[in-house]
Motif scaffolding. Sequence first.
Motif, mmCIF file in Angstrom:
data_model
loop_
_atom_site.group_PDB
_atom_site.id
_atom_site.type_symbol
_atom_site.label_atom_id
_atom_site.label_comp_id
_atom_site.label_asym_id
_atom_site.label_seq_id
_atom_site.Cartn_x
_atom_site.Cartn_y
_atom_site.Cartn_z
ATOM 1 N N TYR A 1 37.979 29.554 17.823
ATOM 2 C CA TYR A 1 38.635 30.649 18.545
ATOM 3 C C TYR A 1 39.944 30.187 19.177
ATOM 4 O O TYR A 1 39.958 29.243 19.965
ATOM 5 C CB TYR A 1 37.711 31.164 19.647
ATOM 6 C CG TYR A 1 36.549 31.973 19.135
ATOM 7 C CD1 TYR A 1 36.574 33.361 19.151
ATOM 8 C CD2 TYR A 1 35.422 31.344 18.602
ATOM 9 C CE1 TYR A 1 35.504 34.100 18.665
ATOM 10 C CE2 TYR A 1 34.349 32.075 18.114
ATOM 11 C CZ TYR A 1 34.398 33.453 18.151
ATOM 12 O OH TYR A 1 33.348 34.193 17.667
ATOM 13 N N MET B 1 33.899 40.618 32.806
ATOM 14 C CA MET B 1 34.001 42.074 32.875
ATOM 15 C C MET B 1 33.402 42.608 34.180
ATOM 16 O O MET B 1 33.947 43.541 34.786
ATOM 17 C CB MET B 1 33.261 42.658 31.669
ATOM 18 C CG MET B 1 33.451 44.127 31.509
ATOM 19 S SD MET B 1 35.156 44.490 31.050
ATOM 20 C CE MET B 1 34.850 45.897 30.016
ATOM 21 N N VAL C 1 33.863 34.513 24.168
ATOM 22 C CA VAL C 1 32.728 35.334 23.747
ATOM 23 C C VAL C 1 31.408 34.932 24.404
ATOM 24 O O VAL C 1 30.475 35.730 24.439
ATOM 25 C CB VAL C 1 32.571 35.353 22.200
ATOM 26 C CG1 VAL C 1 33.779 36.000 21.558
ATOM 27 C CG2 VAL C 1 32.327 33.961 21.643
ATOM 28 N N SER C 2 31.301 33.713 24.925
ATOM 29 C CA SER C 2 30.042 33.320 25.568
ATOM 30 C C SER C 2 29.874 33.965 26.943
ATOM 31 O O SER C 2 28.761 34.244 27.373
ATOM 32 C CB SER C 2 29.964 31.795 25.733
ATOM 33 O OG SER C 2 30.254 31.130 24.532
ATOM 34 N N TYR C 3 30.988 34.176 27.641
ATOM 35 C CA TYR C 3 30.906 34.555 29.063
ATOM 36 C C TYR C 3 31.681 35.828 29.421
ATOM 37 O O TYR C 3 31.790 36.166 30.603
ATOM 38 C CB TYR C 3 31.447 33.399 29.926
ATOM 39 C CG TYR C 3 30.814 32.079 29.618
ATOM 40 C CD1 TYR C 3 29.452 31.870 29.843
ATOM 41 C CD2 TYR C 3 31.557 31.025 29.086
ATOM 42 C CE1 TYR C 3 28.854 30.653 29.543
ATOM 43 C CE2 TYR C 3 30.962 29.797 28.786
ATOM 44 C CZ TYR C 3 29.610 29.626 29.014
ATOM 45 O OH TYR C 3 29.026 28.425 28.718
ATOM 46 N N SER C 4 32.225 36.519 28.436
ATOM 47 C CA SER C 4 33.107 37.648 28.730
ATOM 48 C C SER C 4 32.422 38.745 29.539
ATOM 49 O O SER C 4 33.083 39.458 30.301
ATOM 50 C CB SER C 4 33.666 38.223 27.427
ATOM 51 O OG SER C 4 32.598 38.530 26.535
ATOM 52 N N GLY C 5 31.106 38.875 29.402
ATOM 53 C CA GLY C 5 30.400 39.901 30.167
ATOM 54 C C GLY C 5 30.454 39.634 31.660
ATOM 55 O O GLY C 5 30.522 40.558 32.477
ATOM 56 N N VAL C 6 30.424 38.356 32.018
ATOM 57 C CA VAL C 6 30.507 37.983 33.433
ATOM 58 C C VAL C 6 31.906 38.327 33.964
ATOM 59 O O VAL C 6 32.051 38.886 35.062
ATOM 60 C CB VAL C 6 30.198 36.477 33.607
ATOM 61 C CG1 VAL C 6 30.234 36.086 35.069
ATOM 62 C CG2 VAL C 6 28.845 36.129 32.984
ATOM 63 N N ASP D 1 27.018 33.743 37.445
ATOM 64 C CA ASP D 1 26.498 33.503 36.100
ATOM 65 C C ASP D 1 24.976 33.425 36.076
ATOM 66 O O ASP D 1 24.376 33.380 35.008
ATOM 67 C CB ASP D 1 27.144 32.277 35.453
ATOM 68 C CG ASP D 1 26.909 30.998 36.237
ATOM 69 O OD1 ASP D 1 26.077 30.990 37.153
ATOM 70 O OD2 ASP D 1 27.573 29.991 35.926
ATOM 71 N N LEU E 1 37.852 37.235 29.532
ATOM 72 C CA LEU E 1 37.564 38.393 28.680
ATOM 73 C C LEU E 1 37.612 38.015 27.204
ATOM 74 O O LEU E 1 37.093 38.744 26.354
ATOM 75 C CB LEU E 1 38.562 39.523 28.956
ATOM 76 C CG LEU E 1 38.453 40.173 30.342
ATOM 77 C CD1 LEU E 1 39.655 41.073 30.601
ATOM 78 C CD2 LEU E 1 37.148 40.959 30.470
ATOM 79 N N PHE E 2 38.227 36.870 26.894
ATOM 80 C CA PHE E 2 38.376 36.437 25.501
ATOM 81 C C PHE E 2 37.423 35.302 25.140
ATOM 82 O O PHE E 2 37.507 34.762 24.055
ATOM 83 C CB PHE E 2 39.826 36.022 25.245
ATOM 84 C CG PHE E 2 40.762 37.175 25.339
ATOM 85 C CD1 PHE E 2 41.079 37.908 24.211
ATOM 86 C CD2 PHE E 2 41.283 37.581 26.565
ATOM 87 C CE1 PHE E 2 41.910 39.001 24.292
ATOM 88 C CE2 PHE E 2 42.126 38.677 26.648
ATOM 89 C CZ PHE E 2 42.438 39.393 25.518
ATOM 90 N N LEU F 1 34.591 26.566 21.902
ATOM 91 C CA LEU F 1 34.566 27.456 20.732
ATOM 92 C C LEU F 1 35.675 27.046 19.760
ATOM 93 O O LEU F 1 36.750 27.669 19.722
ATOM 94 C CB LEU F 1 34.776 28.908 21.155
ATOM 95 C CG LEU F 1 33.812 29.517 22.170
ATOM 96 C CD1 LEU F 1 34.265 30.928 22.562
ATOM 97 C CD2 LEU F 1 32.383 29.562 21.628
#
Lengths: 333, 333
Positions: A260, A232, A225-230, A190, A222-223, A257
């Motif tokens: 969500y 992926m 939204v704060s960390y999904s890029g990590v 991260d 993946l769900f 969240l």
Amino acid sequence: MIETPYLLFLGDAPDQLSAKVAQGIKDWRPENSVGQLRLPGCGTDIGLQDMTLAEAKAAGAKTLVIGVANRGGIISQAWKDVLIEALEMGYDLASGLHNLLRDEGDLVAAAQMHGGTLHDVRVPTVGYPIANGIKRTGKRCLAVGTDCSAGKMYTALAMDAEMQERGLKSTFRATGQTGILITGHGVPLDAVIADFMAGAVEYLTPDNDEDHWDMIEGQGSLFHVSYSGVTMALVHGGQPDALILCHEPTRTHMRGLPGYSLPTLEVLRDTALPLAQVANPACKVVGISVNTQHMSEDDAVAYLKDVEERMGLPAVDPYRHGAGRLVDALASI
Amino acid sequence: MIETPYLLFLGDAPDQLSAKVAQGIKDWRPENSVGQLRLPGCGTDIGLQDMTLAEAKAAGAKTLVIGVANRGGIISQAWKDVLIEALEMGYDLASGLHNLLRDEGDLVAAAQMHGGTLHDVRVPTVGYPIANGIKRTGKRCLAVGTDCSAGKMYTALAMDAEMQERGLKSTFRATGQTGILITGHGVPLDAVIADFMAGAVEYLTPDNDEDHWDMIEGQGSLFHVSYSGVTMALVHGGQPDALILCHEPTRTHMRGLPGYSLPTLEVLRDTALPLAQVANPACKVVGISVNTQHMSEDDAVAYLKDVEERMGLPAVDPYRHGAGRLVDALASI
């Protein structure tokens, strides 16, 4: 690479929860710790022998690991006295605190004077490459969650321990601060620069024997939204052969969240698997790890049975019932 | 925020291609440039008036922008002479070069002495927050590609220009070096620390008027294993209301990844849309932007017609045929 074995510094930790890192090291790498060091007023005990710096040094300790969270993000003078004495005695220091050892002038000076190393495991020390996507030898297993903090690290550690016990080839690959302190190495994913995330995961899980498994510590979801890029970057950089789906059934919304809701295990499977197959077309979902800590034994067993039937995959809580069936499931790969 | 207008420094650029950044500024923000500055031997001309530093200064130029790639990653002495003279005359400098202005001692010294600012747009200067996922007001459009470099920036810029021309409210939101130099601000997303990527995109696209559109510059591809994490942060941090699918039909494999084939537009749609709907359940795919630069006009028209019928969505090459129909499609949101 942090030198082992450790002396685990518990400081003046008020309770068991704040000593999570030390507990993790003791649970998963007991051979890495010679003892614990507590200050007056410490309200926790992780069940290791209490030792002074000198006693631990005599027992072979190389690194003093800060195994607790600090209060208010400040490294107190009481802590500093011990940390500096440790450096004077030839220890290295390792920490996953938000405020860095390297930002404390007196610690830096003492480390320089005595030749010690300050390991801030939140900060990458390697110039990671850009991912090249080239297929690597050996096998990789990645835990992906419906949410953050659903038990992904625990699952990977438990599967690794079970593999070791069976005499199979396995390595736990840490991608977060706690995991890195437990094992002494890894990638603080991260904290890696965006362009190099997937490359850092490739670096962490290199070519290996065909029958060797990397048990990769998952991050985020993946769900989420704060960390999904990590997440992926782990799915693509890790090239997993096997995915384990992780879930905590009592959670009412995504961690941090409130607006969500969590995806179902089916949606997680149908999202994560095709994405993983971009990097490794042979990837399969092999099992489900459920964190049932907030459920009674009866409820947990019933829930796991239901999930297992619905999903057609072994579903276990590795903490309650062991990781054996998840490791069995890897045999199908 | 980089002060405009610019004088565009073309240096000794050997050809048109190496002056891509300057060309982009001239094409998309002609009002931001008073002229071009070329050194002896410069092999390119982007069609602006040639000016000396003094002439451009008199014409109002505030920042000397390095609009070319440098050879071998070295800022030559010939360049330095001009850059230092510019600082002495009160210019700021802006650059997207890999090697940073701030790493050149003589430029730093001259900037300090004369009160100039060195803008290295590859390096984030803001401490971005962690994404909170809270729904923002206003509308957002994101271009996602089957591959990197499929025309996502061009599509967003062309749609923004069309919106402006129609008197609609629109802002191009730059997420890469070229985009930032074109508009003077943005987020260099590929250089942001992993944990803050989605938060940086939220920061870039804040609450706005209900009828205002952010045209967010895409990065990477969900199918490009080197950069997919960056794309994911855009899909979740951007909370897009509308997705535009971007494709380059003649490519035989993913850019830089010889072993990886491109997904179809259908697969891109079916992957990107559910992921985007995690952050914004109302998100829709509204159109398709095809980069037909390597096709004849007849082939391009036939291809676009086929895609349009297959996908049931407007399919255009905004460079060849304008972005009007893509902007029309936003009206359905």
